[in-house]
Design a protein around this motif. Structure first.
Motif, PDB file in Angstrom:
ATOM      1  N   TRP A 147      21.096  24.004  43.354  1.00  0.00           N
ATOM      2  CA  TRP A 147      22.076  23.623  44.382  1.00  0.00           C
ATOM      3  C   TRP A 147      21.548  23.930  45.781  1.00  0.00           C
ATOM      4  O   TRP A 147      21.703  23.122  46.700  1.00  0.00           O
TER       5      TRP A 147
ATOM      6  N   LEU B  34      25.260  19.323  38.538  1.00  0.00           N
ATOM      7  CA  LEU B  34      25.164  18.833  39.915  1.00  0.00           C
ATOM      8  C   LEU B  34      26.390  18.007  40.295  1.00  0.00           C
ATOM      9  O   LEU B  34      26.932  18.135  41.403  1.00  0.00           O
TER      10      LEU B  34
ATOM     11  N   ARG C  96      29.172  20.414  41.036  1.00  0.00           N
ATOM     12  CA  ARG C  96      29.064  21.022  42.364  1.00  0.00           C
ATOM     13  C   ARG C  96      29.396  20.020  43.465  1.00  0.00           C
ATOM     14  O   ARG C  96      29.954  20.384  44.507  1.00  0.00           O
TER      15      ARG C  96
END
Length: 508
Positions: free
Chosen positions: A52, A161, A164
């Motif tokens: 991230w 991903l 997030r």
């Protein structure tokens, strides 16, 4: 005006953010690296926090590089390495490091899954890959029961991903089709999962399974702030990196084949019929686009092999140009050196993660240049070995569209053309995975109606590399020795694998 999209490719070595317009013009690209840990032989792990952080850094750098206003970005799509497994707790937080795709600790579990003989294994006639998520989940259950009990969800890197980015928990349909034995036409094979020892496991799989190019939702505010984007930017589903690269290469129709190169290699032919090929994975139905099947043959260690050798010789320096220039001075056959490219086992066509790399034929005459050439030739021979399985089934491949690290060396690309006796088509945009994610984002943003039409409009071929007949004949002779070497060393390699696995188990 929202006329741009971002493709975010989180690969083995780092995150790459690519910004493009709807015509396929790349406006900016930036990369941020992250590390891989190897706590035991055959193991490989990464930190989701590192992914991230690198993703945010790459997107911000790309926006700054292109002078791009956040309001122009209509959508972002993320892809990740295949079968990099993340365990999440009830609060959607990772329970430690992710088990990377190349980690082969779950080889015993893969063999147990294969031993069930279930009909679902028809898409894995080569054998069950220890790289994939289900053996890894079974490994966690077998060897770390406390961690397994704390795990509420199991997802892959691309799903983490997407979580997030959007705050939404999903499990990409692309990864589940090509790696988790999910069939979009019939659903989960619950009896197969039970037979392998994972009965009821689908309760720990997110129910929402978007296809490549499908909108997941808007950016969550925290992600928008971290990335430097507008919160109204759409988050679009990606998938397995190599399969998303097929979009970036426009190899979406029957008769077309993608050759994705990087840390690993993948050969991905698209076929119209449900046909099996011994030694390859598939056919995977509706895996990228609906109505067609994708076959898959892969090599675990390809670019990783060259990087390993480079880093041993030139720690802390970038000397690839010097390394490759020296290799070009060595004649074909590397003065009698033979290499097996099995540094992390073999995915196809042997599907044997108890194999290891080998170099033989060494004399006092041999030096760095000869070893470099032999390593490069072994990767090309591994690709040829995969294509031979297709040829044996009457599915000969005459051309492949090439993406990834091999494009950085015309010398190495020519080796692949010669070893496989195929024409290599070279795209205008070499970073096919990030580009494919940006194309998928364009579909999710409504800038194009489908993946096929988007790829037709945005992908262009700039060059071709044709095989040399004399070099191909040389490679055919080398392939015979390569195969004989594998047959001779396999029993010794299996014995060594058993010893190292026992040592790792006692140390864990």
């Amino acid at each position: 005006m929202r006329d741009l999209t971002i493709g975010l490719d989180c690969g083995t070595g780092g995150a790459r953010a690519l910004v493009t317009d709807a015509a396929g013009r790349v406006l900016a690209m930036a990369v941020r690296d992250y590390p891989t840990a190897h706590p035991h032989p055959g193991w490989a792990t990464q930190s989701p926090a590192d992914w991230w952080g690198a993703a945010c850094g790459a997107v911000r750098a790309a926006l700054a590089q292109g002078g791009i206003a956040p309001g122009r970005v209509a959508a972002i799509c993320a892809t990740g390495t295949s079968s990099t497994m993340v365990a999440l707790d009830t609060g959607l937080q990772p329970l430690g490091d992710a088990i990377l795709w190349m980690d082969c600790r779950a080889s015993p579990q893969a063999r147990r899954i294969e031993a069930t003989g279930h009909p679902a294994l028809r898409r894995s006639r080569a054998g069950v890959s220890a790289e994939t998520a289900l053996p890894k989940i079974l490994w966690v259950k077998d060897t770390a029961p406390a961690l397994y009990d704390r795990s509420r969800w199991f997802v892959e890197m691309a799903d983490y991903l997407a979580l997030r980015l959007s705050g939404e928990l999903t499990l990409g349909q692309n990864q589940t089709i090509n790696r988790w034995f999910y069939d979009p036409r019939t659903g989960w094979p619950e009896d197969f999962l039970a037979a392998m020892g994972l009965g009821g496991i689908t309760a720990r799989f997110p129910a929402r399974m978007p296809a490549v190019g499908e909108v997941i939702g808007p950016l969550q505010p925290e992600a928008a702030a971290a990335l430097g984007l507008d919160p109204e930017t759409r988050v679009v589903a990606g998938g397995t990196d190599a399969y998303v690269a097929m979009v970036g290469l426009n190899t979406l129709r029957p008769g077309e084949t993608a050759l994705i190169t990087g840390t690993s290699h993948l050969v991905l032919p698209v076929v119209a019929e449900d046909a099996e090929v011994e030694g390859l994975f598939g056919p995977h139905p509706d895996c990228v686009t609906k109505g067609v099947f994708v076959m898959e043959g892969g090599q675990v260690s390809s670019g990783a092999l060259l990087r390993w050798w480079h880093d041993l010789l030139h720690q802390g320096q970038d000397c690839y140009d010097v390394l490759l220039a020296a290799a070009q001075t060595v004649p074909p056959g590397a003065c009698g050196l033979v290499v097996l490219d099995f540094w992390q086992g073999n995915r196809n066509p042997f599907t044997d993660y108890d194999l290891q790399g080998a170099i033989w034929g060494l004399t006092l005459k041999h030096g760095q240049a000869e070893i470099t050439r032999a390593l490069m030739e072994s990767v090309a021979l591994g690709t040829a070995n995969i294509l031979d399985r297709l040829t044996g089934k009457g599915m000969a491949v005459s051309s492949m569209t090439l993406a990834g690290g091999v494009l950085r060396s015309r010398f190495w690309a020519q080796m692949h053309a010669d070893a496989t006796n195929t024409v290599l088509r070279i795209p205008e945009v070499s970073e096919a995975t990030a580009f494919g994610a940006a194309i998928a984002a364009a579909v999710g943003a409504g800038l194009h109606p489908s993946l096929e039409t988007a790829a037709d409009a945005m992908v262009r071929i700039r060059d071709e590399i044709h095989p040399d007949p004399a070099s191909h004949a040389q490679f055919r002779a080398q392939l015979d020795v390569y195969l004989q070497t594998h047959a001779a060393l396999k029993p010794l390699m299996h014995r060594m694998a058993a010893l190292t696995q026992a040592a790792a188990a006692s140390a864990a």
